[in-house]
Write an enzyme that holds these catalytic residues in place. Structure first.
Site, PDB file in Angstrom:
ATOM      1  N   GLU A  50       0.843  -1.200   0.000  1.00  0.00           N
ATOM      2  CA  GLU A  50       0.000   0.000   0.000  1.00  0.00           C
ATOM      3  C   GLU A  50       0.878   1.250   0.000  1.00  0.00           C
ATOM      4  O   GLU A  50       2.024   1.221   0.474  1.00  0.00           O
ATOM      5  CB  GLU A  50      -0.893  -0.023   1.259  1.00  0.00           C
ATOM      6  CG  GLU A  50      -1.803   1.179   1.387  1.00  0.00           C
ATOM      7  CD  GLU A  50      -2.882   1.005   2.459  1.00  0.00           C
ATOM      8  OE1 GLU A  50      -2.771   0.064   3.275  1.00  0.00           O
ATOM      9  OE2 GLU A  50      -3.828   1.807   2.480  1.00  0.00           O
ATOM     10  N   ASN A 197     -12.241  -1.437  -0.939  1.00  0.00           N
ATOM     11  CA  ASN A 197     -11.493  -1.992   0.190  1.00  0.00           C
ATOM     12  C   ASN A 197     -12.206  -1.592   1.475  1.00  0.00           C
ATOM     13  O   ASN A 197     -12.530  -0.405   1.667  1.00  0.00           O
ATOM     14  CB  ASN A 197     -10.068  -1.426   0.222  1.00  0.00           C
ATOM     15  CG  ASN A 197      -9.365  -1.724   1.548  1.00  0.00           C
ATOM     16  OD1 ASN A 197      -8.940  -2.856   1.793  1.00  0.00           O
ATOM     17  ND2 ASN A 197      -9.259  -0.721   2.419  1.00  0.00           N
ATOM     18  N   GLU A 198     -12.447  -2.547   2.311  1.00  0.00           N
ATOM     19  CA  GLU A 198     -13.066  -2.275   3.620  1.00  0.00           C
ATOM     20  C   GLU A 198     -14.189  -1.238   3.470  1.00  0.00           C
ATOM     21  O   GLU A 198     -14.212  -0.213   4.170  1.00  0.00           O
ATOM     22  CB  GLU A 198     -12.016  -1.831   4.649  1.00  0.00           C
ATOM     23  CG  GLU A 198     -10.985  -2.915   4.906  1.00  0.00           C
ATOM     24  CD  GLU A 198     -10.112  -2.702   6.144  1.00  0.00           C
ATOM     25  OE1 GLU A 198     -10.179  -1.623   6.766  1.00  0.00           O
ATOM     26  OE2 GLU A 198      -9.360  -3.643   6.490  1.00  0.00           O
ATOM     27  N   TYR A 270      -6.695  -9.058  11.350  1.00  0.00           N
ATOM     28  CA  TYR A 270      -5.343  -8.826  11.875  1.00  0.00           C
ATOM     29  C   TYR A 270      -5.182  -9.478  13.235  1.00  0.00           C
ATOM     30  O   TYR A 270      -6.124  -9.516  14.037  1.00  0.00           O
ATOM     31  CB  TYR A 270      -5.074  -7.319  11.997  1.00  0.00           C
ATOM     32  CG  TYR A 270      -4.780  -6.667  10.657  1.00  0.00           C
ATOM     33  CD1 TYR A 270      -3.507  -6.737  10.101  1.00  0.00           C
ATOM     34  CD2 TYR A 270      -5.774  -6.003   9.944  1.00  0.00           C
ATOM     35  CE1 TYR A 270      -3.221  -6.153   8.873  1.00  0.00           C
ATOM     36  CE2 TYR A 270      -5.499  -5.411   8.718  1.00  0.00           C
ATOM     37  CZ  TYR A 270      -4.219  -5.494   8.188  1.00  0.00           C
ATOM     38  OH  TYR A 270      -3.938  -4.916   6.960  1.00  0.00           O
ATOM     39  N   GLU A 325      -6.020  -9.267   3.653  1.00  0.00           N
ATOM     40  CA  GLU A 325      -5.230  -8.542   4.661  1.00  0.00           C
ATOM     41  C   GLU A 325      -5.172  -9.405   5.906  1.00  0.00           C
ATOM     42  O   GLU A 325      -6.218  -9.704   6.505  1.00  0.00           O
ATOM     43  CB  GLU A 325      -5.834  -7.168   4.981  1.00  0.00           C
ATOM     44  CG  GLU A 325      -5.571  -6.144   3.895  1.00  0.00           C
ATOM     45  CD  GLU A 325      -5.987  -4.729   4.266  1.00  0.00           C
ATOM     46  OE1 GLU A 325      -5.889  -4.369   5.458  1.00  0.00           O
ATOM     47  OE2 GLU A 325      -6.419  -4.008   3.348  1.00  0.00           O
ATOM     48  N   GLN A 374       2.237  -6.079   5.542  1.00  0.00           N
ATOM     49  CA  GLN A 374       2.437  -5.744   4.163  1.00  0.00           C
ATOM     50  C   GLN A 374       3.860  -6.105   3.761  1.00  0.00           C
ATOM     51  O   GLN A 374       4.664  -6.443   4.623  1.00  0.00           O
ATOM     52  CB  GLN A 374       2.180  -4.274   3.959  1.00  0.00           C
ATOM     53  CG  GLN A 374       0.745  -3.858   4.309  1.00  0.00           C
ATOM     54  CD  GLN A 374       0.401  -2.456   3.809  1.00  0.00           C
ATOM     55  OE1 GLN A 374       1.165  -1.806   3.104  1.00  0.00           O
ATOM     56  NE2 GLN A 374      -0.778  -1.970   4.197  1.00  0.00           N
TER      57      GLN A 374
HETATM   58  O1  AHR Z   1      -2.927  -2.553   6.225  1.00  0.00           O
HETATM   59  C1  AHR Z   1      -3.242  -1.345   6.819  1.00  0.00           C
HETATM   60  C2  AHR Z   1      -4.715  -0.991   6.711  1.00  0.00           C
HETATM   61  O2  AHR Z   1      -5.483  -1.920   7.418  1.00  0.00           O
HETATM   62  C3  AHR Z   1      -5.319  -1.018   5.338  1.00  0.00           C
HETATM   63  O3  AHR Z   1      -5.100   0.151   4.633  1.00  0.00           O
HETATM   64  C4  AHR Z   1      -6.770  -1.193   5.614  1.00  0.00           C
HETATM   65  O4  AHR Z   1      -7.445  -1.840   4.577  1.00  0.00           O
HETATM   66  C5  AHR Z   1      -6.788  -1.972   6.918  1.00  0.00           C
HETATM   67  O5  AHR Z   1      -7.654  -1.432   7.832  1.00  0.00           O
END
Ligand code: AHR
Length: 519
Positions: A50, A197-198, A270, A325, A374
């Site tokens: 990103e 995205n999201e 995450y 992600e 990432q």
């Molecule tokens: O990876 C960092 C961020 O986490 C991304 O931009 C977003 O999609 C997620 O919330």
């Protein structure tokens, strides 16, 4: 003096001491070589890059005039390191950045590109010197496929459709001619289109139904005109355990008409342990180690939850669950810029990587793509850079060790994983998968989660009794050991060989280690 040193050791991170292996530490693992599961798509080893912090600028792009060795502005050392991982695909330009990205800012002569802002990530100036052509050059240099997420939040379907015409049209349209004038006469091949995205969060805070109404439009009009390069379309799916986007997206897909379709639904999860992220990247003890591994193992439960809903609408599993992600999101490196999401990467991250990859492999029938967040200098990165310096993280080594699992066929195993207990945490002590590669070679990946006790694995495999077993193991002096520019090989794979004892191959696994071996 001795007492002080001992206390210091107890107070700091846990040393991964390889102790005597007791009888209760011997586990039997049987590889059911006569059985086969689905293919483990190599796309689960995808990366995410990103425009965030030093992920692109400095991490990948230094510009053609840099004194650092580069090819058309892209760091040679980063490309060489990533090539070893056989990166299957790279997701770009975001992330939250994608829903504020306007592709026209990133084409044409560099000097004429506008300076814009990156409000999501530190509010810094986005120079737009890394744009469409630079990204396509980068993926071509590392041998990966392109996964481009278009702007649904603040863009329009027309803007996204134009971008994909610019990228993929092979007829001499005005946009295709503009692409040629910018140096690429041939249409690009784009393998994956991400539609937003999201969208439930930074991508526009859309209700599931509102997003679905947008999805139908984008899935229809953002076209791939390159008939020689098929493209798959991926819709925004759930955040963690929230199933509303899964239900809405799958229901809409089930009821779709001829005018639109998708191939995948994304999941973001995450390993963070609460917001804002506060788990230290290094300098932690067993408590934080155990808690975070438990947190990461939630991935299995989440996949099961969403896959069950998907099964309801799509029993043939046409739609892939794309975990685009995932990874550890820890407290930022002290002194790093706010919003840059820089964090070190320890042996614990290596285990987090292995446990997640194993989970994806066990769900290979549905999870056919994933992207760790990432790639460079951001979150659970493969590589960290500082000017001319580069270091490979423990996570990098796991991805390199797992290369043989790319497109290999899942082979079931039987294993009593035992339990690792620390405080309130009770998780499996050992986690393993096996797969057969295209040459018929069987590979086994085993994580010993227990940071205190080594384990001995007695490996039996029907048809391969008399062969040797060898590979690599990733061990570290401590659970929070990291690689630094000064000491880049503190955590690095070492060769390992199994010994034959009493009719089975016996492999000793150090505490908190990841091992990949083959017959
Ligand atoms: O990876 C960092 C961020 O986490 C991304 O931009 C977003 O999609 C997620 O919330």
């Amino acid at each position: 003096m001795l007492k002080t040193r001992l206390l210091a050791l107890v107070g700091s991170a846990l040393a991964c001491v390889v102790g005597v292996v007791h009888a209760q530490d011997t586990l039997a693992l049987t590889v059911k070589s006569d059985q086969s599961g689905p293919m483990i798509s190599r796309q689960i080893f995808g990366q995410f890059a990103e425009h965030l912090g030093r992920g692109i600028y400095e991490g990948v792009w230094v510009g053609p005039n840099s004194s650092l060795p580069n090819t058309r502005g892209i760091r040679n050392d980063v490309v060489a390191a990533l090539k070893e991982l056989r990166v299957p695909n790279v997701r770009w330009p975001g992330g939250c950045f994608a829903d504020e990205y306007h592709w026209r800012s990133g084409i044409g002569p560099a000097a004429e590109r506008p300076a814009t802002l990156n409000p999501n990530w530190g509010g810094v100036i986005e120079p737009n010197t890394f744009g469409t052509h630079e990204f396509m050059d980068f993926v071509q240099q590392i041998g990966a496929e392109a996964y481009i997420s278009v702007n649904v939040g603040s863009g329009t379907s027309k803007e996204a459709a134009d971008w994909f015409e610019y990228l993929t049209a092979d007829q001499p349209t005005t946009l295709a001619k503009e692409r040629a004038a910018n140096g690429h006469a041939e249409p690009f091949g784009i393998s994956y289109l991400g539609i937003g995205n999201e969208s439930w969060g930074c991508g526009g805070s859309m209700t599931p139904d509102y997003y679905v109404s947008q999805l139908r439009i984008y899935a229809r009009y953002v076209r791939n005109y390159n008939s020689r390069h098929p493209m798959k379309k991926i819709a925004v799916g759930p955040e963690g355990g929230d199933t509303s986007y899964t239900e809405a997206g799958m229901k809409a897909w089930k009821e779709r008409n001829w005018s639109w379709d998708i191939d995948g639904l994304s999941l973001h999860y995450y390993t963070v342990g609460g917001w804002p992220p506060s788990y230290k990247a290094t300098g932690f003890g067993e408590d934080e180690y155990a808690r975070l591994l438990k947190e990461t193992l939630r991935m299995d439960e989440l996949i099961r939850t969403h896959a069950a809903i998907m099964d309801k609408y799509d029993p043939e599993k046409k739609i892939a669950l794309v975990v685009d992600e995932w990874g550890a999101w820890l407290a930022p490196t002290p002194g790093s810029k706010e919003g840059f999401l820089e964090q070190q990467n320890s042996q614990r991250d290596a285990l987090i990587a292995a446990l997640n990859i194993n989970t994806f492999a066990r769900h290979a029938d549905r999870v056919r793509m994933a992207n760790i967040a990432q790639m460079v200098n951001v979150l659970q990165a493969m590589l960290l850079t500082d000017q001319e310096k580069l270091v490979k993280t423990p996570t990098y080594h796991v991805f390199r060790m797992y290369v043989p699992f790319q497109d290999a066929t899942f082979v079931p195993i039987q294993l009593d994983p035992q339990t690792y207990v620390h405080g309130e945490v009770e998780i499996q002590r050992v986690d393993a998968i096996a797969a057969r590669d295209k040459d018929g070679k069987v590979w086994i990946a085993i994580a010993n989660v227990d940071p205190r006790r080594a384990v001995r694995i007695r490996i039996a495999s029907g048809d391969r009794k008399n062969e040797t077993l060898s590979g690599e193991t990733l061990v570290a002096p401590q659970i929070d050991s990291i690689n630094t520019f000064e000491a880049p090989n503190t955590v690095a794979p070492k060769p390992v060989t199994a010994k034959r004892t009493g009719g089975a191959m016996t492999l000793e696994l150090a505490p908190a280690s990841v091992t990949v071996v083959s017959f």
